[in-house]
Enzyme design. Structure first.
Site, PDB file in Angstrom:
ATOM      1  N   TRP A 113       0.857  -1.188   0.000  1.00 18.61           N
ATOM      2  CA  TRP A 113       0.000   0.000   0.000  1.00 18.61           C
ATOM      3  C   TRP A 113       0.895   1.240   0.000  1.00 18.61           C
ATOM      4  CZ3 TRP A 113      -0.366   4.010   3.670  1.00 18.61           C
ATOM      5  CH2 TRP A 113      -1.239   5.042   3.247  1.00 18.61           C
ATOM      6  N   GLU A 127      -2.958  -2.908  -2.680  1.00 18.82           N
ATOM      7  CA  GLU A 127      -4.120  -2.330  -1.986  1.00 18.82           C
ATOM      8  C   GLU A 127      -4.516  -0.983  -2.575  1.00 18.82           C
ATOM      9  OE1 GLU A 127      -3.503  -1.863   2.221  1.00 18.82           O
ATOM     10  OE2 GLU A 127      -5.526  -1.067   2.568  1.00 18.82           O
ATOM     11  N   LYS A 151      -7.067   2.505  -3.006  1.00 16.90           N
ATOM     12  CA  LYS A 151      -7.647   3.488  -2.091  1.00 16.90           C
ATOM     13  C   LYS A 151      -8.256   4.631  -2.888  1.00 16.90           C
ATOM     14  CE  LYS A 151      -6.441   5.943   2.138  1.00 16.90           C
ATOM     15  NZ  LYS A 151      -5.597   5.942   3.314  1.00 16.90           N
ATOM     16  N   ASP A 161      -9.752  -2.897   1.076  1.00 20.66           N
ATOM     17  CA  ASP A 161      -9.873  -2.369   2.434  1.00 20.66           C
ATOM     18  C   ASP A 161     -11.261  -1.751   2.574  1.00 20.66           C
ATOM     19  OD1 ASP A 161      -9.851  -0.307   4.528  1.00 20.66           O
ATOM     20  OD2 ASP A 161      -7.719  -0.739   4.726  1.00 20.66           O
ATOM     21  N   HIS A 194     -11.732   2.065   2.098  1.00 18.23           N
ATOM     22  CA  HIS A 194     -11.070   2.729   0.979  1.00 18.23           C
ATOM     23  C   HIS A 194     -11.968   3.062  -0.191  1.00 18.23           C
ATOM     24  CE1 HIS A 194      -6.675   1.674   2.160  1.00 18.23           C
ATOM     25  NE2 HIS A 194      -7.367   2.237   3.137  1.00 18.23           N
ATOM     26  N   HIS A 219      -8.721  -6.106   3.940  1.00 19.84           N
ATOM     27  CA  HIS A 219      -8.409  -5.331   5.132  1.00 19.84           C
ATOM     28  C   HIS A 219      -9.745  -4.954   5.743  1.00 19.84           C
ATOM     29  CE1 HIS A 219      -4.000  -3.815   4.776  1.00 19.84           C
ATOM     30  NE2 HIS A 219      -4.112  -5.117   4.886  1.00 19.84           N
ATOM     31  N   ASP A 224     -12.156   7.264   5.958  1.00 23.73           N
ATOM     32  CA  ASP A 224     -11.344   6.071   6.213  1.00 23.73           C
ATOM     33  C   ASP A 224     -10.728   6.169   7.601  1.00 23.73           C
ATOM     34  OD1 ASP A 224      -9.774   3.778   5.866  1.00 23.73           O
ATOM     35  OD2 ASP A 224      -8.158   4.916   4.924  1.00 23.73           O
ATOM     36  N   ASP A 277     -10.630   4.060  10.169  1.00 26.27           N
ATOM     37  CA  ASP A 277     -10.037   2.877  10.797  1.00 26.27           C
ATOM     38  C   ASP A 277     -10.496   2.656  12.233  1.00 26.27           C
ATOM     39  OD1 ASP A 277      -8.145   1.668   8.738  1.00 26.27           O
ATOM     40  OD2 ASP A 277      -7.534   3.757   8.678  1.00 26.27           O
ATOM     41  N   ASP A 325      -7.579  -4.265   9.699  1.00 31.30           N
ATOM     42  CA  ASP A 325      -6.836  -3.006   9.580  1.00 31.30           C
ATOM     43  C   ASP A 325      -7.610  -1.890  10.287  1.00 31.30           C
ATOM     44  OD1 ASP A 325      -5.157  -0.974   8.937  1.00 31.30           O
ATOM     45  OD2 ASP A 325      -5.593  -0.965   6.778  1.00 31.30           O
TER      46      ASP A 325
HETATM   47  C1  RNT Z   1      -3.910   2.801   4.566  1.00 29.28           C
HETATM   48  C2  RNT Z   1      -4.044   1.357   4.295  1.00 29.28           C
HETATM   49  C3  RNT Z   1      -2.962   0.478   4.861  1.00 29.28           C
HETATM   50  C4  RNT Z   1      -2.547   0.843   6.250  1.00 29.28           C
HETATM   51  C5  RNT Z   1      -1.560  -0.117   6.874  1.00 29.28           C
HETATM   52  C6  RNT Z   1      -0.959   0.422   8.122  1.00 29.28           C
HETATM   53  O1  RNT Z   1      -5.014   3.533   4.215  1.00 29.28           O
HETATM   54  O2  RNT Z   1      -5.286   0.917   4.743  1.00 29.28           O
HETATM   55  O3  RNT Z   1      -3.358  -0.846   4.774  1.00 29.28           O
HETATM   56  O4  RNT Z   1      -3.648   0.967   7.096  1.00 29.28           O
HETATM   57  O5  RNT Z   1      -0.627  -0.465   5.951  1.00 29.28           O
HETATM   58 ZN    ZN Z   2      -5.609  -1.218   4.649  1.00 30.89          ZN
END
Ligand code: RNT
Ligand code: ZN
Length: 421
Positions: free
Chosen positions: A187, A228, A230, A261, A264, A288, A296, A298, A328
């Site tokens: 990523w 990955e 986004k 993810d 994302h 993720h 985003d 998290d 994640d």
């Molecule tokens: C960032 C991505 C990535 C990170 C990690 C820490 O937006 O989601 O996966 O969260 O690599």
């Molecule tokens: Zn991620």
């Protein structure tokens, strides 16, 4: 909870599920086979051990100042073990490159080697768990302007390519040592805050960088490459080079794993529905699993409809062997060990719920065109005694039943994390 209570509740639940043709014992055996990849970075707010500065840049952010975060790899391992002891099943560790242990020596990212992760690997071996890995394309002076693999400066671009190459070798070593393929996930934060004229150039450079990184074939028995995508990040609100379309096409064309993810995409866009499409064109994917709130963000994963939908898509389509489930999230405002436990247990609960679904019956209703019956039964099965099966599963796996795990985290906070300066 008393063993008697757990057992008798389970016996009744088993009968109720049996009426729908679901064998709860078989479901628990199947659930025990599913490994969730637990991300190390919840334990220290994505800081890592390369410098003392913590997370800088990269368009991601851990907010909150809850005391007691892990300051060393030993502390992080201890915290992980505590969390791990409260989660049913056998899971995996997902490590970022900045969690290296180089004995106090400064190792540049393009120079990292499997040896810098040997303590992690030995520890995972001791626990009998697999590991996954990630190159770190943030928190670094060469990433400060927001560009890494797409950088215009050849020297910087090359540096990050070499980091990726070094990380694949670490992934290979991990997979070889632990006897289970390591998913190494790429990523990068690269993108622009504002109106972007050349959207193509960075993407062309990204193709070149990825091709260079992946040039050397590595046995998929040891290492699997994932990419990955986004939509946007902090500071890359307008343009992200590694978008969904970009990486989907790259993964299909180059037989890589796509990483989806949950945070994302557009805030109302969920990843569950993407799974059945991308799996028609890809061998394997990585998830993720995260929880975005308005962006985003998290947040710690909990048992939401979105989470349930992800698990349902995997189970209904028989994809457990082809979808790698990683977590994640990183919340620094609550106890970090608890965050791991809450999020991972939620993921496992979602999988259990999906496995307990009488999917055959629902499918038959759908195929017969009985959409009324389909909706009616989906609502009815929501109140089956899932909690009794979950409790029984936790008891069988020898981890605390119900909220009893929280006391253990509180005791650990009293004795360990709360004493950290
Ligand atoms: C960032 C991505 C990535 C990170 C990690 C820490 O937006 O989601 O996966 O969260 O690599
Ligand atoms: Zn991620």
């Amino acid at each position: 909870m008393a063993t008697d209570t757990i057992d008798s509740a389970y016996r009744i639940a088993k009968q109720q599920y049996a009426e729908y043709g679901v064998d709860t014992d078989a479901v628990m055996d199947q659930l025990a086979q599913i490994a969730v990849s637990m991300h190390c970075w919840q334990g220290d707010d994505v800081g890592g051990f390369e410098t003392d500065e913590g997370l800088t840049g990269g368009g991601i952010m851990a907010t909150g100042a809850y005391p007691g975060k892990a300051r060393t790899a030993d502390e992080l391992r201890a915290d992980f073990e505590k969390a791990y002891s409260l989660i049913p099943g056998t899971h995996r560790l997902n490590l970022h490159a900045i969690y290296l242990e180089a004995g106090g020596k400064k190792i540049e990212r393009d120079r990292i080697e499997p040896a810098h992760f040997s303590r992690w690997i030995d520890w995972a071996k001791g626990l009998g768990i697999g590991m996954d890995f990630n190159p770190t394309y943030f928190s670094h002076p060469k990433a400060n302007d927001g560009f890494t693999l797409t950088h215009r400066d050849e020297g910087i671009r090359k540096f990050w390519v070499d980091h990726g190459i070094a990380c694949r070798k670490v992934g290979e070593a991990i997979g070889r040592e632990l006897g289970s393929p390591c998913v190494t996930n790429v990523w990068i934060p690269d993108g622009y805050k504002d109106v972007t004229i050349d959207r193509t150039g960075p993407r062309q450079r990204l193709i070149r960088s990825l091709d260079e990184m992946f040039a050397e074939p590595i046995d998929p028995k040891f290492n699997l490459d994932a990419v990955e995508c986004k939509l946007f990040g902090i500071g890359s609100e307008t343009y992200v080079a590694g978008s969904h379309e970009f990486y989907l096409a790259y993964a299909v064309a180059n037989r890589k794993l796509l990483c989806l993810d949950a945070g994302h995409f557009h805030p109302t866009e969920t990843i569950a529905d993407k799974i059945s499409s991308v799996m028609l064109f890809l061998d394997e994917i990585l998830l993720h699993v995260s929880r975005g709130i308005r962006w985003d963000s998290d947040h710690v994963v909990i048992l939401t409809d979105d989470l349930r939908a992800i698990a349902e898509e995997i189970v209904r389509n028989d994809l457990l062997g082809r979808v790698h489930i990683g977590l994640d999230f990183f919340d620094a405002s609550i106890n970090r060990v608890a965050a791991w436990v809450i999020g991972t247990r939620a993921m496992i609960k979602a999988l259990l719920l999906a496995l307990l679904e009488p999917t055959g019956m629902l499918r038959r209703l759908e195929e017969a065109g009985d959409l009324t019956g389909r909706l009616a039964m989906i609502e009815e099965i929501k109140t089956l005694p899932f909690g009794a099966v979950w409790n029984q599963y936790c008891a069988k796996q020898d981890v605390p039943v119900g909220g009893a795990w929280l006391e253990e985290v509180q005791a650990y906070e009293r004795d360990v994390t709360g004493k950290r300066g």
